[in-house]
Design a protein around this motif. Sequence first.
Motif, PDB file in Angstrom:
ATOM      1  N   VAL A 236       1.227   5.522   0.565  1.00  0.00           N
ATOM      2  CA  VAL A 236       0.623   6.570   1.397  1.00  0.00           C
ATOM      3  C   VAL A 236      -0.187   7.481   0.486  1.00  0.00           C
ATOM      4  O   VAL A 236       0.346   8.046  -0.463  1.00  0.00           O
ATOM      5  CB  VAL A 236       1.722   7.370   2.131  1.00  0.00           C
ATOM      6  CG1 VAL A 236       1.118   8.546   2.890  1.00  0.00           C
ATOM      7  CG2 VAL A 236       2.504   6.449   3.058  1.00  0.00           C
ATOM      8  N   THR A 237      -1.485   7.610   0.790  1.00  0.00           N
ATOM      9  CA  THR A 237      -2.336   8.445  -0.067  1.00  0.00           C
ATOM     10  C   THR A 237      -2.513   9.852   0.499  1.00  0.00           C
ATOM     11  O   THR A 237      -2.691  10.799  -0.250  1.00  0.00           O
ATOM     12  CB  THR A 237      -3.719   7.811  -0.276  1.00  0.00           C
ATOM     13  OG1 THR A 237      -4.284   7.528   1.000  1.00  0.00           O
ATOM     14  CG2 THR A 237      -3.611   6.531  -1.087  1.00  0.00           C
TER      15      THR A 237
ATOM     16  N   LEU B  90       1.829  -3.432   4.340  1.00  0.00           N
ATOM     17  CA  LEU B  90       2.647  -2.225   4.501  1.00  0.00           C
ATOM     18  C   LEU B  90       4.117  -2.594   4.401  1.00  0.00           C
ATOM     19  O   LEU B  90       4.562  -3.584   4.987  1.00  0.00           O
ATOM     20  CB  LEU B  90       2.391  -1.589   5.874  1.00  0.00           C
ATOM     21  CG  LEU B  90       3.328  -0.425   6.249  1.00  0.00           C
ATOM     22  CD1 LEU B  90       3.025   0.810   5.398  1.00  0.00           C
ATOM     23  CD2 LEU B  90       3.230  -0.084   7.725  1.00  0.00           C
TER      24      LEU B  90
ATOM     25  N   PHE C  90       7.631   5.035   4.386  1.00  0.00           N
ATOM     26  CA  PHE C  90       6.453   4.174   4.329  1.00  0.00           C
ATOM     27  C   PHE C  90       5.929   4.049   2.904  1.00  0.00           C
ATOM     28  O   PHE C  90       5.856   5.048   2.190  1.00  0.00           O
ATOM     29  CB  PHE C  90       5.346   4.744   5.225  1.00  0.00           C
ATOM     30  CG  PHE C  90       5.746   4.838   6.672  1.00  0.00           C
ATOM     31  CD1 PHE C  90       5.605   3.747   7.515  1.00  0.00           C
ATOM     32  CD2 PHE C  90       6.304   6.017   7.175  1.00  0.00           C
ATOM     33  CE1 PHE C  90       5.994   3.827   8.852  1.00  0.00           C
ATOM     34  CE2 PHE C  90       6.697   6.101   8.508  1.00  0.00           C
ATOM     35  CZ  PHE C  90       6.546   5.015   9.344  1.00  0.00           C
ATOM     36  N   GLY C  91       5.578   2.825   2.528  1.00  0.00           N
ATOM     37  CA  GLY C  91       4.892   2.597   1.245  1.00  0.00           C
ATOM     38  C   GLY C  91       5.844   2.360   0.100  1.00  0.00           C
ATOM     39  O   GLY C  91       5.822   1.320  -0.524  1.00  0.00           O
TER      40      GLY C  91
ATOM     41  N   LEU D 299      -3.261   4.820   4.222  1.00  0.00           N
ATOM     42  CA  LEU D 299      -2.692   3.891   3.245  1.00  0.00           C
ATOM     43  C   LEU D 299      -3.715   3.563   2.171  1.00  0.00           C
ATOM     44  O   LEU D 299      -4.900   3.416   2.456  1.00  0.00           O
ATOM     45  CB  LEU D 299      -2.219   2.619   3.952  1.00  0.00           C
ATOM     46  CG  LEU D 299      -1.212   2.837   5.092  1.00  0.00           C
ATOM     47  CD1 LEU D 299      -0.858   1.503   5.755  1.00  0.00           C
ATOM     48  CD2 LEU D 299       0.062   3.530   4.586  1.00  0.00           C
TER      49      LEU D 299
ATOM     50  N   ARG E 296       0.853  -1.194   0.000  1.00  0.00           N
ATOM     51  CA  ARG E 296       0.000   0.000   0.000  1.00  0.00           C
ATOM     52  C   ARG E 296       0.883   1.235   0.000  1.00  0.00           C
ATOM     53  O   ARG E 296       1.898   1.269   0.700  1.00  0.00           O
ATOM     54  CB  ARG E 296      -0.867   0.011   1.257  1.00  0.00           C
ATOM     55  CG  ARG E 296      -1.897  -1.105   1.282  1.00  0.00           C
ATOM     56  CD  ARG E 296      -2.597  -1.095   2.630  1.00  0.00           C
ATOM     57  NE  ARG E 296      -3.628  -2.105   2.739  1.00  0.00           N
ATOM     58  CZ  ARG E 296      -4.914  -1.835   3.018  1.00  0.00           C
ATOM     59  NH1 ARG E 296      -5.315  -0.595   3.242  1.00  0.00           N
ATOM     60  NH2 ARG E 296      -5.791  -2.813   3.111  1.00  0.00           N
TER      61      ARG E 296
END
Length: 280
Positions: A11-12, A228, A206-207, A222, A9
């Motif tokens: 990070v959005t 993750l 992250f991601g 996410l 996933r």
Amino acid sequence: MENVVKEPRIVTRKFLARPQHEGVGAIVRRSIGRFELKYFDPFLLMDEFSVSAPAGFPDHPHRGFETVTYMLQGCVTHEDFEGHKGTIWEGDLQWMTAGRGIVHSEMPASQGTQKGLQLWINLSSKHKMTDPRYQEMASKDIPEAAKEGIKVKVIAGEALGAKSPIYTKTPTMYLDFTLKPGAHLEQPIPISWNAFVYVLEGKGIFGNSKSLPVTAHNLLLLGLGDGLEAWNKTSKPLRFVLVGGEPLGEPVAQFGPFVMNTQEEIDQTIEDYENCTNGF
Ligand code: FJE
Ligand code: FE
């Protein structure tokens, strides 16, 4: 490490949680529950709180969801209208199903600053009026696992072979990770769940391994995927929590600490609270 995550996933969205006043003289860094992020199904609120006596959260009600309190520093004492009372010490967990109703206080239990995380998890319509229930876990009883520079405390769900005994009415995972310098994490997350990271200490990636490092007090939503990936590319420890939950997909009607599905149910809840009926 074997490849356990196939579609990581990304990070959005990222939210920095700034301090704000809450309760009576308490400070919270609110990420979920603030204006820009009212609800991240099934999560209603995520606060990193900080209280020093005489500040605190005096008597207040809850209905329709669960509150999860995880102490990071110091301790708080809680007491409800049924006489259920106790102290949540540093590292301890309280998983409270408010269900049809709890009125309680949450106050600092020692001198200095008491810090922790409080998460509110929504309950589905069929569980909103369930019996109130507490699940408590002392720090020493929280399942822990370690592997290749990664340490995890399993508050809810399962990670690195360790499994939490907490029963989650709304299916939820809650993992407290610490990554040593150089460590790389791959943690599966059920594909249909919403999930977020909240950074507590250090700087993490992250991601995507090429993304910019993220520091403490940031919440990361996410996107889609089966897990993750995270990296600690610094020389200091990285600590964060990973929280995921199955979305309920139900309408939310909220009035402060009352969370139901419709305005009529909220009106009924206010009446119940005022008249001490149906659970209050
Ligand atoms: C609450 C305002 C509040 N975050 N973090 C309104 F402050 C609260 C509340 C808390 C709370 C308590 C602790 Cl121990 C930690 C918190 C908000 O109690 F429930 C409403 N409705
Ligand atoms: Fe409360």
